[in-house]
Scaffold this active site. Structure first.
Site, PDB file in Angstrom:
ATOM      1  N   LYS A  10      34.996 189.450 -86.057  1.00 12.48           N
ATOM      2  CA  LYS A  10      34.260 188.900 -84.916  1.00 12.48           C
ATOM      3  C   LYS A  10      33.239 187.901 -85.438  1.00 12.48           C
ATOM      4  O   LYS A  10      32.523 188.184 -86.424  1.00 12.48           O
ATOM      5  CB  LYS A  10      33.558 190.020 -84.144  1.00 12.48           C
ATOM      6  CG  LYS A  10      33.153 189.618 -82.737  1.00 12.48           C
ATOM      7  CD  LYS A  10      34.341 189.427 -81.834  1.00 12.48           C
ATOM      8  CE  LYS A  10      34.572 190.599 -80.909  1.00 12.48           C
ATOM      9  NZ  LYS A  10      35.714 190.327 -79.985  1.00 12.48           N
ATOM     10  N   THR A  57      38.542 193.685 -83.313  1.00 13.25           N
ATOM     11  CA  THR A  57      37.324 192.872 -83.499  1.00 13.25           C
ATOM     12  C   THR A  57      36.234 193.353 -82.540  1.00 13.25           C
ATOM     13  O   THR A  57      35.051 193.254 -82.859  1.00 13.25           O
ATOM     14  CB  THR A  57      37.613 191.373 -83.256  1.00 13.25           C
ATOM     15  OG1 THR A  57      37.961 191.167 -81.882  1.00 13.25           O
ATOM     16  CG2 THR A  57      38.731 190.890 -84.164  1.00 13.25           C
ATOM     17  N   ARG A 176      11.730 153.475-100.653  1.00 13.85           N
ATOM     18  CA  ARG A 176      12.538 153.682 -99.431  1.00 13.85           C
ATOM     19  C   ARG A 176      12.128 154.966 -98.749  1.00 13.85           C
ATOM     20  O   ARG A 176      11.485 155.834 -99.354  1.00 13.85           O
ATOM     21  CB  ARG A 176      14.036 153.706 -99.772  1.00 13.85           C
ATOM     22  CG  ARG A 176      14.432 154.932-100.581  1.00 13.85           C
ATOM     23  CD  ARG A 176      15.942 155.014-100.822  1.00 13.85           C
ATOM     24  NE  ARG A 176      16.275 156.216-101.597  1.00 13.85           N
ATOM     25  CZ  ARG A 176      17.519 156.567-101.924  1.00 13.85           C
ATOM     26  NH1 ARG A 176      18.571 155.824-101.556  1.00 13.85           N
ATOM     27  NH2 ARG A 176      17.742 157.676-102.634  1.00 13.85           N
ATOM     28  N   GLN A 228      20.342 162.909-106.289  1.00  6.00           N
ATOM     29  CA  GLN A 228      20.909 163.703-107.382  1.00  6.00           C
ATOM     30  C   GLN A 228      19.820 164.222-108.329  1.00  6.00           C
ATOM     31  O   GLN A 228      19.798 165.399-108.693  1.00  6.00           O
ATOM     32  CB  GLN A 228      21.917 162.868-108.185  1.00  6.00           C
ATOM     33  CG  GLN A 228      23.216 162.566-107.466  1.00  6.00           C
ATOM     34  CD  GLN A 228      23.183 161.267-106.667  1.00  6.00           C
ATOM     35  OE1 GLN A 228      22.121 160.857-106.180  1.00  6.00           O
ATOM     36  NE2 GLN A 228      24.345 160.629-106.488  1.00  6.00           N
ATOM     37  N   HIS A 256      20.112 157.969 -93.718  1.00  7.10           N
ATOM     38  CA  HIS A 256      19.551 156.647 -94.021  1.00  7.10           C
ATOM     39  C   HIS A 256      18.654 156.111 -92.901  1.00  7.10           C
ATOM     40  O   HIS A 256      18.954 156.289 -91.715  1.00  7.10           O
ATOM     41  CB  HIS A 256      20.696 155.658 -94.261  1.00  7.10           C
ATOM     42  CG  HIS A 256      21.663 156.109 -95.321  1.00  7.10           C
ATOM     43  ND1 HIS A 256      21.298 156.285 -96.647  1.00  7.10           N
ATOM     44  CD2 HIS A 256      22.978 156.439 -95.248  1.00  7.10           C
ATOM     45  CE1 HIS A 256      22.350 156.695 -97.334  1.00  7.10           C
ATOM     46  NE2 HIS A 256      23.380 156.802 -96.511  1.00  7.10           N
TER      47      HIS A 256
HETATM   48  O1  LIG Z   1      20.027 158.869-103.747  1.00  5.15           O
HETATM   49  C1  LIG Z   1      21.062 158.220-103.582  1.00  5.15           C
HETATM   50  N1  LIG Z   1      22.173 158.561-104.271  1.00  5.15           N
HETATM   51  C2  LIG Z   1      23.353 157.900-104.150  1.00  5.15           C
HETATM   52  O2  LIG Z   1      24.343 158.269-104.810  1.00  5.15           O
HETATM   53  C3  LIG Z   1      23.384 156.778-103.262  1.00  5.15           C
HETATM   54  N2  LIG Z   1      24.345 155.891-102.906  1.00  5.15           N
HETATM   55  N3  LIG Z   1      23.808 155.049-102.008  1.00  5.15           N
HETATM   56  N4  LIG Z   1      22.504 155.375-101.808  1.00  5.15           N
HETATM   57  C4  LIG Z   1      22.225 156.452-102.570  1.00  5.15           C
HETATM   58  N5  LIG Z   1      21.071 157.161-102.735  1.00  5.15           N
END
Ligand SMILES: O=c1[nH]c(=O)c2nn[nH]c2[nH]1
Length: 295
Positions: A10, A57, A176, A228, A256
């Site tokens: 469930k 269930t 940014r 990353q 974005h």
């Molecule tokens: O932080 C980011 N990692 C990415 O791999 C990436 N690709 N475009 N903008 C990005 N900004």
């Protein structure tokens, strides 16, 4: 043909439990949505219309409410493990139970500077989620998560030095907006049984607070070179803060906020260091994932 894999149960079982403490005249509310799926010797229910192996269930749903009444529903790691263990212990032909508990925020109101005894507010759709898998003779694996914690920083994020070739149009940036919906999971070392989970109960809330605080602090303070790079630091610090966790997984959408060139209008400057008005993008979004293990 044969059944290569099967699990059923469930989903979307909504549970609300009120805890009343007469000594303090304070009440606490826990609300969650539970999914419970079972695996085992159930192939004949698919291949031979043999329903004798099927725990309905509906019965699974009933069991979740009964266990919520009879056992603690917090921390979610304990309740998910309680539910998963129940099905292994009760039905010999069920060999694994997969239980997901999504807890919703009911944060106690502060009224006139004082915590209110029985009133709460939904301060965000952020979820605290747990997935527990109990397998016969193989213990209980538990994964805890923060999901849907939406954050934004208006600077302190850069992205440059990436591959530039005939496919590249993205300008490099040293400043940014960065926004994401945090989806962070920390995987606990396998627990031998429910007793082992119960013995670890004091660790679960602390781990969730640590993971949440580490995520917010690093998001805010890291001079981010990329999603990353920042998420890896979050993983490292959670592993350092929570010894009983084997690995940490992040999945972060890059939501974005595009700069808007307004120079066509009387030379209005609104890009680069003059950027003030941005266009939030619903799609597409970047999606950056990683799993970082201790060893
Ligand atoms: O932080 C980011 N990692 C990415 O791999 C990436 N690709 N475009 N903008 C990005 N900004």
């Amino acid at each position: 043909p044969h059944v290569a894999a099967a699990r059923y149960g469930k989903d979307n079982v909504r549970v609300c439990k009120v805890h009343r403490d007469p000594s303090t005249n304070t009440q606490t509310v826990t609300e969650m949505t539970v999914c419970c799926l079972l695996e085992g010797d159930i192939s004949t229910s698919y291949t031979r219309a043999d329903n004798s192996v099927v725990v309905a269930t509906d019965s699974i749903k009933n069991t979740i409410y009964i266990l919520a009444k009879q056992h603690p529903v917090t921390p979610p790691e304990l309740f998910a493990s309680t539910v998963a263990s129940h099905f292994i212990e009760r039905y010999a032909h069920i060999h694994a139970a997969h239980v997901r508990v999504v807890t919703h925020r009911w944060t106690r109101m502060n009224i006139d500077g004082k915590p209110h005894p029985h009133s709460f507010l939904r301060d965000g759709e952020e979820k605290r989620t747990v997935e527990a898998v109990a397998r016969r003779d193989a213990g209980i694996s538990v994964a805890s998560s923060i999901q849907g914690l939406t954050v934004l920083k208006s600077t302190g994020s850069a992205f440059h030095g990436f591959v530039r070739d005939e496919f590249t149009t993205l300008p490099e940036t040293w400043d940014r907006i960065l926004s994401t919906d945090v989806d962070a999971t920390w995987k606990w070392s396998t627990f031998a049984n429910l007793k082992a989970v119960q013995a670890s109960v004091p660790k679960f809330d602390k781990a969730w607070e640590s993971a949440r605080d580490i995520t917010l602090k690093l998001f805010a303070e890291d001079d981010s070179a990329s999603v990353q790079a920042t998420m890896y630091k979050m993983c490292e610090q959670i592993l350092a803060a929570v010894p009983d966790v084997d690995s940490v997984v992040y999945s972060l959408p890059n939501k974005h906020y595009f700069e808007l060139d307004l120079s066509w209008h009387k030379g209005l400057k609104n890009t680069g260091k003059d950027a003030e008005v941005y266009v939030p993008q619903s799609s597409p979004n970047g999606l950056i994932k990683c799993e970082v293990s201790r060893s």
